[in-house]
Design a protein around this motif. Structure first.
Motif, PDB file in Angstrom:
ATOM      1  N   UNK A 106       0.832  -1.219   0.000  1.00 53.34           N
ATOM      2  CA  UNK A 106       0.000   0.000   0.000  1.00 53.34           C
ATOM      3  C   UNK A 106       0.856   1.253   0.000  1.00 53.34           C
ATOM      4  N   UNK A 107       1.947   1.217   0.755  1.00 51.77           N
ATOM      5  CA  UNK A 107       2.822   2.388   0.817  1.00 51.77           C
ATOM      6  C   UNK A 107       3.430   2.688  -0.551  1.00 51.77           C
ATOM      7  N   UNK A 108       3.821   1.657  -1.282  1.00 48.84           N
ATOM      8  CA  UNK A 108       4.364   1.865  -2.626  1.00 48.84           C
ATOM      9  C   UNK A 108       3.330   2.512  -3.537  1.00 48.84           C
ATOM     10  N   UNK A 109       2.099   2.064  -3.432  1.00 50.24           N
ATOM     11  CA  UNK A 109       1.035   2.653  -4.252  1.00 50.24           C
ATOM     12  C   UNK A 109       0.805   4.112  -3.888  1.00 50.24           C
ATOM     13  N   UNK A 110       0.863   4.416  -2.600  1.00 48.59           N
ATOM     14  CA  UNK A 110       0.685   5.802  -2.155  1.00 48.59           C
ATOM     15  C   UNK A 110       1.807   6.686  -2.667  1.00 48.59           C
ATOM     16  N   UNK A 111       3.048   6.197  -2.565  1.00 50.56           N
ATOM     17  CA  UNK A 111       4.189   7.006  -3.010  1.00 50.56           C
ATOM     18  C   UNK A 111       4.159   7.239  -4.513  1.00 50.56           C
ATOM     19  N   UNK A 112       3.629   6.285  -5.261  1.00 51.70           N
ATOM     20  CA  UNK A 112       3.471   6.475  -6.704  1.00 51.70           C
ATOM     21  C   UNK A 112       2.458   7.583  -6.995  1.00 51.70           C
ATOM     22  N   UNK A 113       1.398   7.625  -6.206  1.00 50.67           N
ATOM     23  CA  UNK A 113       0.399   8.689  -6.367  1.00 50.67           C
ATOM     24  C   UNK A 113       1.006  10.048  -6.014  1.00 50.67           C
ATOM     25  N   UNK A 114       1.844  10.090  -4.976  1.00 49.41           N
ATOM     26  CA  UNK A 114       2.524  11.345  -4.630  1.00 49.41           C
ATOM     27  C   UNK A 114       3.258  11.904  -5.850  1.00 49.41           C
ATOM     28  N   UNK A 115       3.956  11.013  -6.573  1.00 43.56           N
ATOM     29  CA  UNK A 115       4.714  11.452  -7.752  1.00 43.56           C
ATOM     30  C   UNK A 115       3.782  11.988  -8.841  1.00 43.56           C
ATOM     31  N   UNK A 116       2.655  11.327  -9.029  1.00 47.17           N
ATOM     32  CA  UNK A 116       1.729  11.721 -10.088  1.00 47.17           C
ATOM     33  C   UNK A 116       1.002  13.028  -9.769  1.00 47.17           C
ATOM     34  N   UNK A 117       0.812  13.313  -8.489  1.00 47.73           N
ATOM     35  CA  UNK A 117       0.072  14.519  -8.111  1.00 47.73           C
ATOM     36  C   UNK A 117       0.746  15.791  -8.604  1.00 47.73           C
ATOM     37  N   UNK A 118       2.063  15.763  -8.710  1.00 48.16           N
ATOM     38  CA  UNK A 118       2.798  16.964  -9.105  1.00 48.16           C
ATOM     39  C   UNK A 118       2.512  17.416 -10.523  1.00 48.16           C
ATOM     40  N   UNK A 119       2.052  16.495 -11.380  1.00 43.49           N
ATOM     41  CA  UNK A 119       1.828  16.852 -12.787  1.00 43.49           C
ATOM     42  C   UNK A 119       0.384  16.573 -13.210  1.00 43.49           C
ATOM     43  N   UNK A 120      -0.489  16.328 -12.244  1.00 43.15           N
ATOM     44  CA  UNK A 120      -1.862  15.939 -12.564  1.00 43.15           C
ATOM     45  C   UNK A 120      -2.745  17.142 -12.864  1.00 43.15           C
ATOM     46  N   UNK A 121      -3.751  16.937 -13.723  1.00 42.62           N
ATOM     47  CA  UNK A 121      -4.784  17.942 -13.957  1.00 42.62           C
ATOM     48  C   UNK A 121      -5.695  17.993 -12.737  1.00 42.62           C
ATOM     49  N   UNK A 122      -6.581  18.989 -12.701  1.00 50.93           N
ATOM     50  CA  UNK A 122      -7.484  19.124 -11.553  1.00 50.93           C
ATOM     51  C   UNK A 122      -8.374  17.898 -11.403  1.00 50.93           C
ATOM     52  N   UNK A 123      -8.886  17.386 -12.524  1.00 55.13           N
ATOM     53  CA  UNK A 123      -9.747  16.212 -12.476  1.00 55.13           C
ATOM     54  C   UNK A 123      -8.978  14.997 -11.962  1.00 55.13           C
ATOM     55  N   UNK A 124      -7.770  14.825 -12.478  1.00 58.31           N
ATOM     56  CA  UNK A 124      -6.930  13.710 -12.039  1.00 58.31           C
ATOM     57  C   UNK A 124      -6.560  13.866 -10.566  1.00 58.31           C
ATOM     58  N   UNK A 125      -6.280  15.101 -10.163  1.00 57.11           N
ATOM     59  CA  UNK A 125      -5.900  15.353  -8.767  1.00 57.11           C
ATOM     60  C   UNK A 125      -7.000  14.889  -7.821  1.00 57.11           C
ATOM     61  N   UNK A 126      -8.253  15.237  -8.138  1.00 54.79           N
ATOM     62  CA  UNK A 126      -9.366  14.823  -7.284  1.00 54.79           C
ATOM     63  C   UNK A 126      -9.483  13.302  -7.234  1.00 54.79           C
TER      64      UNK A 126
END
Length: 412
Positions: A106-126
């Motif tokens: 689960x932690x690996x999945x969370x950290x992957x999302x952390x990386x994606x949040x930096x370049x995500x659109x508003x819809x993706x961010x939500x």
């Protein structure tokens, strides 16, 4: 440090000295380097002994707790666990480790999302924020993992005179619980936050919670569990095993059963307080009684010797039952004209030819009644008896469409 290889007392004295130096802030980087060198050649049990000594000599537990994270960073992957015992599948230690792997996933999945949040659109961010909420809710399942350590494992260690590490770990458990609570709270208010605000939440609230869980995984697998395996008897582990389901499992559903060959113990059936343990949980006797009274079905159990052994006594039973039938041969509980059907069901179920038989009555006192007989079989497929389940399904047959909104029934 070759002169320390075969000298346990010198190793422990040096480790103790270095830890105290680290705590006092003396040249921390240089001290850490020496600690890592020493820890490459020191068994895990000596690390625990030193921590125990420091607490026994008056170093406040709060002080040990405050610097525990420093120890984690220094010790991670450096302690020699080559002498640690292996365990069979289903053993409590095996379960703890399986849960740790699930937490790490689960932690690996969370950290992957952390990386994606930096370049995500508003819809993706939500969308990512919803995923984070879900994953942090899952991580909170670690509470069951910690409770089993606190109430099952730690008492056995304390009986063996090992009190320091459990006290420190319990304190870290509580810290982690608070960090996870703060993380869930932050995520519940994160929608609409800017990328800068999200970055701050990640670094100051979410990441510390993940690091706390990861740090505890290391402490368990490099120190606590090897030490416990060296200390506890198989009898102790078996007691832990049979109590585990009371607290539940963290993110996994173990399928392997374990019972030590060397123990003469039988699995206890009753828990303190007159509660009964089942493989998937436990009931207080009052809860169990209330359950069978409240279930919207009628249940009757006939044992392997064809004797009526139990029936649920709901006030709205379809077919009346009274306790005079308990212990009676089930054949004697039916009218003569239907005994041959009862006999056939019993014979077919016992032989293994069949396992289920269903009947229904379209107009029993104005109700539509469904009756199902099911063979009860044990783990090795041995015949244990028959369960009869009866249900009034009149109202179910009238249902149409969907019911997706909350609507309390006025029927009592």
């Amino acid at each position: 440090m070759s002169e320390l290889i075969n000298n346990s007392e010198k190793r422990k004295n040096l480790l103790k000295h270095l830890i105290l130096q680290l705590h006092s802030g003396e040249a921390p980087e240089q001290v850490k380097e020496r600690l890592i060198q020493l820890l490459n050649s020191i068994p895990y049990n000596e690390v625990v002994e030193v921590e125990q000594q420091l607490i026994a000599e008056g170093l406040p537990e709060e002080e040990v707790l405050r610097f525990c994270d420093i120890h984690t960073a220094v010790l991670d992957g450096s302690i020699d666990t080559s002498t640690a015992k292996s365990v069979p599948n289903g053993h409590p230690v095996d379960t703890f480790k399986q849960e740790n792997r699930a937490l790490e996933e689960r932690i690996k999945r969370i950290e992957l999302i952390f990386q994606k949040l930096g370049i995500a659109t508003e819809e993706k961010t939500n969308n990512y924020l919803l995923q984070l909420q879900y994953l942090f809710n899952e991580l909170s399942d670690v509470d069951k993992h910690y409770l089993r350590k606190e109430y099952l494992l730690f008492p056995f260690l304390e009986k063996a005179g090992i009190t320091g590490p459990p006290k420190v770990m319990w304190g870290k458990h509580d810290e982690t619980r608070e960090l996870l609570k703060a993380a869930r709270e932050a995520l519940s208010h994160a929608k609409g936050a800017t990328k800068e605000e999200l970055a701050t939440v990640i670094s100051l609230v979410l990441q510390p919670a993940l690091e706390a869980i990861e740090g505890m995984v290391m402490k368990e697998e490099e120190i606590l569990l090897p030490m416990a395996l060296d200390t506890l008897t198989e009898e102790d582990w078996y007691q832990i095993y049979v109590e585990t389901s009371v607290y539940g499992f963290c993110l996994i559903d173990p399928q392997e059963e374990w019972k030590p060959e060397s123990t003469a113990s039988k699995e206890p059936v009753f828990l303190p307080g007159n509660a009964i343990r089942l493989s998937s949980g436990s009931f207080d006797m009052n809860e169990l009684e209330a359950l069978f009274v409240t279930l919207p079905i009628d249940i009757t159990f006939v044992d392997g010797n064809d004797k009526v052994k139990f029936f649920s006594h709901s006030p709205k039973r379809v077919f009346e039952r009274n306790r005079s039938i308990l212990g009676r041969d089930v054949r004697l509980c039916h009218p003569p004209q239907s005994v041959h059907i009862v006999e056939q069901i019993i014979n077919d179920f016992k032989s293994g030819k069949e396992s289920k038989a269903a009947f229904w009555i379209s107009n029993f006192k104005g109700r539509f009644v469904y009756i199902e007989y099911t063979a009860l079989r044990g783990k090795d497929d041995e015949y244990l008896g028959i369960i009869e389940v009866t249900q009034d399904i009149t109202d179910f047959r009238k249902l149409e469409g969907d019911q997706r909104l909350l609507s309390y029934s006025s029927k009592s």
